[in-house]
Motif scaffolding. Structure first.
Motif, PDB file in Angstrom:
ATOM      1  N   MET A 198      79.634  66.970  21.581  1.00  0.00           N
ATOM      2  CA  MET A 198      80.550  66.532  20.537  1.00  0.00           C
ATOM      3  C   MET A 198      79.730  66.097  19.314  1.00  0.00           C
ATOM      4  N   THR A 199      80.118  66.540  18.162  1.00  0.00           N
ATOM      5  CA  THR A 199      79.415  66.239  16.918  1.00  0.00           C
ATOM      6  C   THR A 199      79.777  64.838  16.430  1.00  0.00           C
ATOM      7  N   PRO A 200      78.760  64.020  16.107  1.00  0.00           N
ATOM      8  CA  PRO A 200      79.069  62.718  15.511  1.00  0.00           C
ATOM      9  C   PRO A 200      79.851  62.932  14.210  1.00  0.00           C
ATOM     10  N   PRO A 201      81.027  62.314  14.076  1.00  0.00           N
ATOM     11  CA  PRO A 201      81.890  62.563  12.904  1.00  0.00           C
ATOM     12  C   PRO A 201      81.204  62.364  11.560  1.00  0.00           C
ATOM     13  N   LYS A 202      80.332  61.364  11.444  1.00  0.00           N
ATOM     14  CA  LYS A 202      79.719  61.097  10.140  1.00  0.00           C
ATOM     15  C   LYS A 202      78.758  62.204   9.703  1.00  0.00           C
ATOM     16  N   TYR A 203      78.344  63.044  10.646  1.00  0.00           N
ATOM     17  CA  TYR A 203      77.415  64.132  10.327  1.00  0.00           C
ATOM     18  C   TYR A 203      78.057  65.514  10.402  1.00  0.00           C
ATOM     19  N   ALA A 204      79.325  65.584  10.730  1.00  0.00           N
ATOM     20  CA  ALA A 204      79.973  66.871  11.016  1.00  0.00           C
ATOM     21  C   ALA A 204      79.809  67.896   9.898  1.00  0.00           C
ATOM     22  N   SER A 205      80.097  67.519   8.669  1.00  0.00           N
ATOM     23  CA  SER A 205      80.022  68.509   7.585  1.00  0.00           C
ATOM     24  C   SER A 205      78.584  68.915   7.292  1.00  0.00           C
ATOM     25  N   CYS A 206      77.644  68.001   7.462  1.00  0.00           N
ATOM     26  CA  CYS A 206      76.236  68.339   7.242  1.00  0.00           C
ATOM     27  C   CYS A 206      75.719  69.248   8.353  1.00  0.00           C
ATOM     28  N   ILE A 207      76.117  68.975   9.575  1.00  0.00           N
ATOM     29  CA  ILE A 207      75.713  69.843  10.684  1.00  0.00           C
ATOM     30  C   ILE A 207      76.281  71.248  10.471  1.00  0.00           C
ATOM     31  N   GLN A 208      77.518  71.347  10.018  1.00  0.00           N
ATOM     32  CA  GLN A 208      78.116  72.659   9.739  1.00  0.00           C
ATOM     33  C   GLN A 208      77.358  73.377   8.622  1.00  0.00           C
ATOM     34  N   ALA A 209      76.990  72.638   7.586  1.00  0.00           N
ATOM     35  CA  ALA A 209      76.240  73.240   6.474  1.00  0.00           C
ATOM     36  C   ALA A 209      74.865  73.716   6.942  1.00  0.00           C
ATOM     37  N   CYS A 210      74.211  72.916   7.772  1.00  0.00           N
ATOM     38  CA  CYS A 210      72.898  73.306   8.304  1.00  0.00           C
ATOM     39  C   CYS A 210      73.020  74.540   9.190  1.00  0.00           C
ATOM     40  N   SER A 211      74.049  74.584  10.004  1.00  0.00           N
ATOM     41  CA  SER A 211      74.268  75.734  10.879  1.00  0.00           C
ATOM     42  C   SER A 211      74.489  77.001  10.059  1.00  0.00           C
ATOM     43  N   ALA A 212      75.311  76.906   9.037  1.00  0.00           N
ATOM     44  CA  ALA A 212      75.558  78.059   8.156  1.00  0.00           C
ATOM     45  C   ALA A 212      74.279  78.481   7.450  1.00  0.00           C
ATOM     46  N   CYS A 213      73.468  77.516   7.094  1.00  0.00           N
ATOM     47  CA  CYS A 213      72.210  77.793   6.405  1.00  0.00           C
ATOM     48  C   CYS A 213      71.227  78.517   7.329  1.00  0.00           C
ATOM     49  N   VAL A 214      71.161  78.108   8.577  1.00  0.00           N
ATOM     50  CA  VAL A 214      70.303  78.795   9.548  1.00  0.00           C
ATOM     51  C   VAL A 214      70.672  80.270   9.604  1.00  0.00           C
ATOM     52  N   ILE A 215      71.958  80.543   9.741  1.00  0.00           N
ATOM     53  CA  ILE A 215      72.421  81.930   9.863  1.00  0.00           C
ATOM     54  C   ILE A 215      72.133  82.708   8.578  1.00  0.00           C
ATOM     55  N   ALA A 216      72.458  82.118   7.435  1.00  0.00           N
ATOM     56  CA  ALA A 216      72.225  82.803   6.155  1.00  0.00           C
ATOM     57  C   ALA A 216      70.747  83.102   5.945  1.00  0.00           C
ATOM     58  N   CYS A 217      69.892  82.160   6.282  1.00  0.00           N
ATOM     59  CA  CYS A 217      68.443  82.358   6.106  1.00  0.00           C
ATOM     60  C   CYS A 217      67.891  83.414   7.053  1.00  0.00           C
ATOM     61  N   GLU A 218      68.367  83.420   8.292  1.00  0.00           N
ATOM     62  CA  GLU A 218      67.913  84.439   9.247  1.00  0.00           C
ATOM     63  C   GLU A 218      68.371  85.829   8.806  1.00  0.00           C
ATOM     64  N   VAL A 219      69.611  85.935   8.353  1.00  0.00           N
ATOM     65  CA  VAL A 219      70.133  87.215   7.862  1.00  0.00           C
ATOM     66  C   VAL A 219      69.338  87.667   6.639  1.00  0.00           C
ATOM     67  N   CYS A 220      69.085  86.740   5.725  1.00  0.00           N
ATOM     68  CA  CYS A 220      68.347  87.068   4.504  1.00  0.00           C
ATOM     69  C   CYS A 220      66.928  87.527   4.826  1.00  0.00           C
ATOM     70  N   ALA A 221      66.242  86.802   5.681  1.00  0.00           N
ATOM     71  CA  ALA A 221      64.867  87.173   6.032  1.00  0.00           C
ATOM     72  C   ALA A 221      64.827  88.559   6.660  1.00  0.00           C
ATOM     73  N   SER A 222      65.755  88.825   7.570  1.00  0.00           N
ATOM     74  CA  SER A 222      65.803  90.145   8.218  1.00  0.00           C
ATOM     75  C   SER A 222      66.103  91.245   7.209  1.00  0.00           C
ATOM     76  N   ALA A 223      67.026  90.969   6.307  1.00  0.00           N
ATOM     77  CA  ALA A 223      67.371  91.957   5.289  1.00  0.00           C
ATOM     78  C   ALA A 223      66.205  92.174   4.318  1.00  0.00           C
TER      79      ALA A 223
END
Length: 111
Positions: A1-26
């Motif tokens: 369960m995600t700590p509520p005070k960090y939820a939006s930051c964790i989501q942003a970090c998760s999206a960033c991981v995916i975007a960076c991996e996709v970008c590096a591969s591309a």
């Protein structure tokens, strides 16, 4: 369960991981890979630091504030580098990284 005070930051970090991996591969598929070297390096650094930031926030580490400050710095550098390139994957990555910067700065400035 995600700590509520960090939820939006964790989501942003998760999206960033995916975007960076996709970008590096591309970037590795681009015609002039050497020109993309710095972008690839920053994508990889950014993905790694965002993964660790997610983990530290999930466990509510005492180091979250400092680490989010560092994460924002790395994400900003990645966003700036990606924004220099015309490729769609770079432009998308820059936008996602910038959102992560904003979320991480909000966490690091909260205390």
């Amino acid at each position: 369960m995600t700590p509520p005070k960090y939820a939006s930051c964790i989501q942003a970090c998760s999206a960033c991981v995916i975007a960076c991996e996709v970008c590096a591969s591309a970037c590795l598929q681009e015609e002039d890979v050497a020109m993309m070297a710095n972008c690839i390096k920053l994508d990889r650094d950014c993905a790694d630091i965002c993964r660790l930031a997610e983990t530290l926030m999930a466990r509510e580490s005492a180091l979250v504030d400092e680490f989010c400050r560092l994460c924002a710095i790395v994400c900003q550098a990645c966003a700036e580098e990606c924004a220099k390139h015309r490729h769609e994957h770079c432009q998308q990555c820059a936008q996602v990284c910038q959102r992560c910067v904003e979320e991480c700065e909000a966490i690091s400035m909260a205390t």
